[in-house]
Write an enzyme that holds these catalytic residues in place. Structure first.
Site, PDB file in Angstrom:
ATOM      1  N   THR A 231      -8.468 -30.209   4.417  1.00  0.00           N
ATOM      2  CA  THR A 231      -8.704 -29.905   6.048  1.00  0.00           C
ATOM      3  C   THR A 231      -9.797 -28.898   6.021  1.00  0.00           C
ATOM      4  O   THR A 231      -9.358 -27.715   5.823  1.00  0.00           O
ATOM      5  CB  THR A 231      -7.424 -29.580   6.879  1.00  0.00           C
ATOM      6  OG1 THR A 231      -6.644 -30.926   6.704  1.00  0.00           O
ATOM      7  CG2 THR A 231      -7.775 -29.476   8.330  1.00  0.00           C
TER       8      THR A 231
ATOM      9  N   LYS B  58      -8.690 -34.928  12.582  1.00  0.00           N
ATOM     10  CA  LYS B  58      -7.689 -34.032  12.058  1.00  0.00           C
ATOM     11  C   LYS B  58      -7.382 -32.753  13.079  1.00  0.00           C
ATOM     12  O   LYS B  58      -6.289 -32.113  13.411  1.00  0.00           O
ATOM     13  CB  LYS B  58      -7.742 -33.440  10.689  1.00  0.00           C
ATOM     14  CG  LYS B  58      -6.821 -32.453  10.104  1.00  0.00           C
ATOM     15  CD  LYS B  58      -5.377 -33.238   9.900  1.00  0.00           C
ATOM     16  CE  LYS B  58      -4.238 -32.051   9.427  1.00  0.00           C
ATOM     17  NZ  LYS B  58      -4.513 -31.883   8.087  1.00  0.00           N
TER      18      LYS B  58
ATOM     19  N   LYS C 279      -5.398 -21.685   9.729  1.00  0.00           N
ATOM     20  CA  LYS C 279      -6.822 -22.128   9.203  1.00  0.00           C
ATOM     21  C   LYS C 279      -7.322 -23.261  10.032  1.00  0.00           C
ATOM     22  O   LYS C 279      -8.262 -23.512  10.708  1.00  0.00           O
ATOM     23  CB  LYS C 279      -6.607 -22.417   7.879  1.00  0.00           C
ATOM     24  CG  LYS C 279      -7.938 -22.736   7.177  1.00  0.00           C
ATOM     25  CD  LYS C 279      -7.556 -23.761   6.227  1.00  0.00           C
ATOM     26  CE  LYS C 279      -7.196 -25.203   6.340  1.00  0.00           C
ATOM     27  NZ  LYS C 279      -7.102 -26.215   5.186  1.00  0.00           N
TER      28      LYS C 279
END
Lengths: 290, 290
Positions: free
Chosen positions: A98, A173, A241
């Site tokens: 990711t 995502k 993150k």
């Protein structure tokens, strides 16, 4: 019919994913920053350990990357001894990390220079999904590369979907994480309120989980939240993150994310409580400990 | 075996709920502030229209109330000609209004003085749930009153649950609304981000709705949100009323609701866009129109 593949990054996700590739009969070369983990992999799987990402990538039709952050991907793919140096013309680089959409576009440009393809392919489904081969893969990139990678991705994915050009997998995502941030804080506040008001929170959830307040998180996390158990699932530091990526991208594309931005700050307070490694549902711990 | 019952408040919820009571064979007296609606009810149902709440309540075993706000309940039950004046010893007052827990406790005290029972019983499931007799009823109050009311409540409820003493039904409904506030704003931000980032938001929802980002709201509202259709469902002004109740109660019991408080403010901005009557999913309209 096995393909020659490389798998770079044998963390809690990559290790079982690479294992599924071996089980499906692919010829797998692995590499991991901490070599002990690669050695552990080859001790239990029919696979070989490479000394560098470039060496692993050499001769492979697909090079999978599953590491932590943008900087890790840069090092493993673009750095000295990185996968790009071994990437064969016609091969496809698949980044399961990711990471930013910007990095995905850069990787595609660099792969294209070598006559190779590139896909950004972040996953959801967590460690359990990786172990069971039941991940969801959100893919960005060109269609020919996607079509070629699809059968191999099915080794560990229950659901694979191409959502557009390079970066689209990463952006999708981010949508996922933005939705989850709101759901989890709403659920945490609801449960915290139930406790503070003296209700039997478990009974309340039992009633409201059949209607408009229902969510996957309510169904799957309310019990551990009420019990204060957070030593499982997806860690707060990784969620931060991901929210950081989404907030940076929102700045670029002009989207407003007031609650995602607030929840990111609330996770900062969870970290201050010692919760960097706690599951994302630990937002309730912050409410309780004020 | 029909009971004698009174139903006070024939709005979009009360009208079909009272209709189910008639269908189940109960002897129903109705009253509505705007008498035309009560006349419309008796024109199409075997029921009688009473001239005051007290008159409707006289001789009834159960007196149902379904109006807008605390002040409306006070007027209809405690005011001049209010239901309390007609409440028979042994009868049960059932308030379906979403109102404060404080009011629920007061109603129980006043009913007890008359030798009657009282239940706070806010519902979820919306107009469709009321019409289909598929509501969820969250009940607070004493067990004997609950046990007696339960078979009658089943006339229009699929799920009925007692959650504790007087006020517990209202508090549970607040938990429901707090959870929904977080879910809806997270979903709105996710969809808004998807649009701003140039994704096919429908395709993204299709992928992420099978995992940890899933919610009832995502399943049932993403299409209308993407289409900008908000002329349905549960109105913003009513959601603000409910969030106001939750925030006031949170002050009393010491719970922190940072996102519920923020979403209440965001709904204020939706109202400023002309969205008082829009469905609660219209939070996305505010993000788009900045």
């Amino acid at each position: 019919m096995g393909e020659r593949v490389a798998f770079l990054g044998l963390g809690v996700m990559g290790f079982p994913m690479a294992g599924h590739l071996v089980q499906r009969g692919h010829e797998v070369a692995v590499w991991n920053r901490t070599s002990a983990r690669a050695e552990r992999f080859v001790a239990s799987h029919r696979a070989r350990a490479a000394s560098t990402p470039a060496e692993a990538a050499r001769g492979a039709s697909f090079v999978f990357v599953c590491v932590g952050r943008d900087a890790d991907v840069r090092e493993v793919v673009l750095g000295e001894g990185g996968a790009l140096g071994g990437l064969a013309p016609g091969a496809v680089l698949v980044d399961h990390t990711t990471a930013s959409a910007e990095l995905a576009r850069e990787l595609e440009a660099r792969a294209t220079e070598r006559g190779a393809g590139s896909l950004d392919a972040p996953v959801s489904g967590g460690q359990a999904g990786a172990e069971q081969g039941a991940l969801t893969v959100m893919v960005g990139g060109a269609e020919p590369a996607y079509d070629r990678a699809l059968p191999v991705l099915r080794s560990y994915a229950r659901q694979v979907r191409r959502l557009g050009p390079a970066g689209s997998g990463q952006l999708a995502k981010m949508v996922n994480q933005i939705c989850i941030a709101g759901v989890l804080e709403g659920l945490a506040e609801g449960l915290h309120f139930a406790e503070a008001a003296g209700l039997d929170a478990e009974a309340v959830v039992d009633v409201i989980s059949k209607g408009a307040a229902q969510s996957w998180q309510m169904d799957n996390r309310h019990r551990t939240m009420l019990a204060g158990e957070f030593d499982h699932g997806f860690a707060v530091e990784w969620m931060r993150k991901d929210l950081g990526l989404a907030l940076a991208e929102a700045r670029r594309c002009g989207a407003a994310l007031p609650v995602a931005a607030l929840v990111d700050q609330l996770y900062g307070e969870v970290e201050a409580l010692g919760g960097r490694r706690w599951d994302t549902s630990s937002l309730i711990a912050r409410l309780r400990r004020r």
